[in-house]
Design a protein around this motif. Structure first.
Motif, PDB file in Angstrom:
ATOM      1  N   PRO A  70      45.322  33.377  37.386  1.00  0.00           N
ATOM      2  CA  PRO A  70      46.636  32.715  37.446  1.00  0.00           C
ATOM      3  C   PRO A  70      47.415  32.913  36.157  1.00  0.00           C
ATOM      4  CG  PRO A  70      44.914  31.274  38.284  1.00  0.00           C
ATOM      5  CD  PRO A  70      44.223  32.456  37.676  1.00  0.00           C
ATOM      6  N   ASP A  71      48.732  33.163  36.305  1.00  0.00           N
ATOM      7  CA  ASP A  71      49.561  33.446  35.136  1.00  0.00           C
ATOM      8  C   ASP A  71      50.412  32.257  34.703  1.00  0.00           C
ATOM      9  OD1 ASP A  71      51.394  33.352  37.182  1.00  0.00           O
ATOM     10  OD2 ASP A  71      52.323  35.285  36.757  1.00  0.00           O
ATOM     11  N   GLY A  72      50.298  31.119  35.401  1.00  0.00           N
ATOM     12  CA  GLY A  72      51.092  29.950  35.056  1.00  0.00           C
ATOM     13  C   GLY A  72      52.513  30.017  35.578  1.00  0.00           C
ATOM     14  N   TYR A  73      52.841  31.126  36.233  1.00  0.00           N
ATOM     15  CA  TYR A  73      54.196  31.322  36.778  1.00  0.00           C
ATOM     16  C   TYR A  73      54.170  31.165  38.291  1.00  0.00           C
ATOM     17  CZ  TYR A  73      58.836  33.450  37.332  1.00  0.00           C
ATOM     18  OH  TYR A  73      60.150  33.690  37.644  1.00  0.00           O
ATOM     19  N   PHE A  74      53.287  31.928  38.922  1.00  0.00           N
ATOM     20  CA  PHE A  74      53.091  31.804  40.360  1.00  0.00           C
ATOM     21  C   PHE A  74      51.979  30.804  40.644  1.00  0.00           C
ATOM     22  CE2 PHE A  74      55.108  36.007  40.411  1.00  0.00           C
ATOM     23  CZ  PHE A  74      55.925  35.912  41.532  1.00  0.00           C
ATOM     24  N   LYS A  75      52.120  30.065  41.734  1.00  0.00           N
ATOM     25  CA  LYS A  75      51.042  29.237  42.255  1.00  0.00           C
ATOM     26  C   LYS A  75      50.388  29.975  43.414  1.00  0.00           C
ATOM     27  CE  LYS A  75      53.384  24.903  41.039  1.00  0.00           C
ATOM     28  NZ  LYS A  75      53.957  23.626  41.556  1.00  0.00           N
ATOM     29  N   LYS A  76      49.160  29.602  43.710  1.00  0.00           N
ATOM     30  CA  LYS A  76      48.425  30.310  44.759  1.00  0.00           C
ATOM     31  C   LYS A  76      49.176  30.290  46.077  1.00  0.00           C
ATOM     32  CE  LYS A  76      44.013  30.601  47.212  1.00  0.00           C
ATOM     33  NZ  LYS A  76      42.647  30.062  47.363  1.00  0.00           N
ATOM     34  N   ASP A  77      49.727  29.139  46.440  1.00  0.00           N
ATOM     35  CA  ASP A  77      50.405  29.049  47.738  1.00  0.00           C
ATOM     36  C   ASP A  77      51.744  29.778  47.749  1.00  0.00           C
ATOM     37  OD1 ASP A  77      51.872  27.327  46.167  1.00  0.00           O
ATOM     38  OD2 ASP A  77      51.593  25.570  47.412  1.00  0.00           O
ATOM     39  N   GLU A  78      52.172  30.291  46.574  1.00  0.00           N
ATOM     40  CA  GLU A  78      53.397  31.085  46.504  1.00  0.00           C
ATOM     41  C   GLU A  78      53.124  32.581  46.630  1.00  0.00           C
ATOM     42  OE1 GLU A  78      56.339  28.513  43.615  1.00  0.00           O
ATOM     43  OE2 GLU A  78      54.774  29.714  42.661  1.00  0.00           O
ATOM     44  N   ILE A  79      51.857  32.964  46.460  1.00  0.00           N
ATOM     45  CA  ILE A  79      51.528  34.381  46.485  1.00  0.00           C
ATOM     46  C   ILE A  79      51.615  34.946  47.904  1.00  0.00           C
ATOM     47  CG2 ILE A  79      49.719  36.093  46.068  1.00  0.00           C
ATOM     48  CD1 ILE A  79      51.099  35.111  43.581  1.00  0.00           C
ATOM     49  N   ASN A  80      50.971  34.235  48.876  1.00  0.00           N
ATOM     50  CA  ASN A  80      51.040  34.700  50.265  1.00  0.00           C
ATOM     51  C   ASN A  80      50.737  36.192  50.381  1.00  0.00           C
ATOM     52  OD1 ASN A  80      51.736  32.301  51.695  1.00  0.00           O
ATOM     53  ND2 ASN A  80      53.815  32.433  50.923  1.00  0.00           N
ATOM     54  N   LEU A  81      49.537  36.608  49.984  1.00  0.00           N
ATOM     55  CA  LEU A  81      49.185  38.019  50.053  1.00  0.00           C
ATOM     56  C   LEU A  81      49.460  38.558  51.456  1.00  0.00           C
ATOM     57  CD1 LEU A  81      45.786  38.239  48.132  1.00  0.00           C
ATOM     58  CD2 LEU A  81      48.081  38.547  47.262  1.00  0.00           C
ATOM     59  N   GLU A  82      50.241  39.624  51.540  1.00  0.00           N
ATOM     60  CA  GLU A  82      50.597  40.176  52.849  1.00  0.00           C
ATOM     61  C   GLU A  82      49.365  40.612  53.624  1.00  0.00           C
ATOM     62  OE1 GLU A  82      53.613  39.862  53.933  1.00  0.00           O
ATOM     63  OE2 GLU A  82      54.113  38.997  51.984  1.00  0.00           O
ATOM     64  N   THR A  83      48.345  41.037  52.903  1.00  0.00           N
ATOM     65  CA  THR A  83      47.125  41.497  53.552  1.00  0.00           C
ATOM     66  C   THR A  83      46.050  40.418  53.591  1.00  0.00           C
ATOM     67  OG1 THR A  83      46.580  42.495  51.404  1.00  0.00           O
ATOM     68  CG2 THR A  83      47.478  43.947  53.091  1.00  0.00           C
ATOM     69  N   GLY A  84      46.408  39.185  53.272  1.00  0.00           N
ATOM     70  CA  GLY A  84      45.458  38.081  53.360  1.00  0.00           C
ATOM     71  C   GLY A  84      44.554  37.957  52.144  1.00  0.00           C
ATOM     72  N   TRP A  85      43.693  36.964  52.182  1.00  0.00           N
ATOM     73  CA  TRP A  85      42.820  36.654  51.044  1.00  0.00           C
ATOM     74  C   TRP A  85      41.384  37.118  51.239  1.00  0.00           C
ATOM     75  CZ3 TRP A  85      44.168  34.767  46.302  1.00  0.00           C
ATOM     76  CH2 TRP A  85      45.503  34.349  46.158  1.00  0.00           C
ATOM     77  N   LEU A  86      41.152  37.950  52.240  1.00  0.00           N
ATOM     78  CA  LEU A  86      39.818  38.478  52.474  1.00  0.00           C
ATOM     79  C   LEU A  86      39.342  39.240  51.237  1.00  0.00           C
ATOM     80  CD1 LEU A  86      37.871  38.631  54.993  1.00  0.00           C
ATOM     81  CD2 LEU A  86      38.730  40.958  55.302  1.00  0.00           C
ATOM     82  N   GLY A  87      38.203  38.837  50.678  1.00  0.00           N
ATOM     83  CA  GLY A  87      37.660  39.520  49.514  1.00  0.00           C
ATOM     84  C   GLY A  87      38.400  39.260  48.229  1.00  0.00           C
ATOM     85  N   CYS A  88      39.207  38.191  48.204  1.00  0.00           N
ATOM     86  CA  CYS A  88      40.059  37.929  47.045  1.00  0.00           C
ATOM     87  C   CYS A  88      39.950  36.463  46.642  1.00  0.00           C
ATOM     88  CB  CYS A  88      41.504  38.270  47.398  1.00  0.00           C
ATOM     89  SG  CYS A  88      42.578  38.475  45.974  1.00  0.00           S
ATOM     90  N   GLY A  89      39.887  36.201  45.328  1.00  0.00           N
ATOM     91  CA  GLY A  89      39.799  34.835  44.823  1.00  0.00           C
ATOM     92  C   GLY A  89      40.905  34.539  43.831  1.00  0.00           C
ATOM     93  N   TRP A  90      41.295  33.271  43.763  1.00  0.00           N
ATOM     94  CA  TRP A  90      42.335  32.823  42.833  1.00  0.00           C
ATOM     95  C   TRP A  90      41.655  32.115  41.671  1.00  0.00           C
ATOM     96  CZ3 TRP A  90      47.304  33.719  41.993  1.00  0.00           C
ATOM     97  CH2 TRP A  90      48.074  32.816  41.246  1.00  0.00           C
TER      98      TRP A  90
END
Length: 279
Positions: free
Chosen positions: A211-231
Motif C-alpha cells: 500500500p502506498d497510502g494514496y490508494f485504498k484496497k477497495d479503490e484498486i478494483n483489479l480488472e483481472t481480480g485478486w486471484l494470486g494477489c495480496g494487499w
C-alpha cells in the motif's frame, strides 16, 4: 468515418501506458477506421500512420478528427473538436490536469479511476500482455523479485532487502522478465497501478502489492481480480494459496474479448459526437 489521432510517446515495451496507447491505435485501425499517431517510433504489428509535423496534424484535425489523449496531457494539442481522455491513472497522480473540460469524453481504463461517476460501458480496459511469452513454464521457484516504479515514495519493507529488483532497464527482454517471474516464488510491487502484477500471475508467480497510502484496497478494483494477489505483506499466504496461472490466463482472454465489445461502443459513440460537432 471520422479519423482518430492518438497521442502516444515513442514505443517503449517497458512502459505499460505507452504499450496500451499504441495497442489502442492498432485495435481501432483493425475496425477499418483511419488512425494516426504522433510518433513514427512504433512496434509491429501495432503500426498506424504517423503524424509528425504540425501541418499534417492541422490538416487531419480540420477533417473532423477525434483526438485521444492519456490523462497526462494538458489541453488539446491536436486542436480537435472532439476530445477523448483515456484515463490510464488517477488524474494528476503522475502529471497532467486533475480536471477536464465538460465537453471532453472521459473513458477510464480501470474501475480504480471511477471517480467520474460514469456507467460501466464507458470503461475501456485493454489487455496488452503477450500470452505466448507470459505463461507458467513450470520451472523451479526460489526467492523474491520486486518493482518500485511509481511507488518511489513508498516506504520499503524488509522483505525486499537483497531481492532482485525489476527496473525500467532490467530485464531488457520480455522473455527474460517472464523467466524471472516463472522462477520467483513471490513478486512484490510498490507501484499499486502496474500491469506487472498481471505479467507475474500469468507466469504463476503470486503478487503482493505494498500500500502506498494514496490508494485504498477497495479503490484498486483489479480488472483481472485478486486471484494470486495480496494487499500488503500480511496477505502473502493468501496470494500464494490462491495463485492459479491457468485461471488467470482464462480471465485475461475473457477481458480481451470484453474489450472488443467496449471498443465497438467506443467507436459508435465517438463517431456520433464527432458527427454532431462537425455539422
Amino acid at each position: 468515418m471520422f479519423p482518430y489521432i492518438v497521442w502516444a510517446p515513442p514505443f517503449d515495451r517497458r512502459s505499460g501506458g505507452c504499450k496500451t496507447l499504441h495497442a489502442l491505435a492498432y485495435e481501432i485501425q483493425k475496425r477499418n477506421a483511419y488512425v494516426y499517431m504522433n510518433t513514427d517510433v512504433q512496434h509491429p504489428p501495432w503500426k498506424v500512420a504517423p503524424l509528425t509535423n504540425d501541418p499534417a496534424i492541422e490538416r487531419i484535425s480540420k477533417s473532423g478528427a477525434i483526438a485521444v489523449y492519456p490523462e497526462i496531457i494538458f489541453g488539446n494539442p491536436f486542436n480537435c473538436k472532439t476530445v477523448v481522455r483515456w484515463v490510464l491513472n488517477r488524474p494528476g497522480k503522475i502529471g497532467g490536469p486533475t480536471e477536464y473540460p465538460p465537453e471532453d469524453l472521459i473513458y477510464p481504463f480501470s474501475k480504480a479511476y471511477g471517480m467520474f461517476g460514469l456507467p460501466d460501458e464507458r470503461q475501456l480496459f485493454l489487455p496488452t500482455i503477450e500470452l505466448d511469452i507470459y505463461y507458467d513454464r513450470k520451472l523451479p521457484r526460489s526467492g523474491i523479485c520486486f518493482y518500485v516504479g511509481k511507488g518511489s515514495r513508498t516506504k520499503r519493507i524488509p522483505e525486499t532487502a537483497g531481492a532482485k529488483e525489476i527496473t525500467r532497464g532490467w530485464p531488457q527482454e520480455q522473455n527474460q522478465l517472464a523467466e524471472l517471474f516463472c522462477r520467483s516464488e513471490l513478486f512484490i510491487t510498490y507501484d499499486v497501478v502496474t500491469s506487472l502484477y498481471d505479467n507475474a500471475r500469468l507466469c504463476g508467480c503470486p503478487v503482493v502489492i505494498v500500500p502506498d497510502g494514496y490508494f485504498k484496497k477497495d479503490e484498486i478494483n483489479l480488472e483481472t481480480g485478486w486471484l494470486g494477489c495480496g494487499w500488503g505483506i500480511e496477505e502473502t499466504d493468501k496470494a500464494k494459496s490462491t495463485m492459479n496461472s491457468e485461471a488467470m490466463r482464462n480471465i485475461y482472454v475473457e477481458k480481451y474479448q470484453q474489450f472488443q465489445d467496449s471498443l465497438t461502443r467506443f467507436i459508435e459513440y465517438t463517431q456520433k459526437i464527432a458527427t454532431e460537432r462537425n455539422v
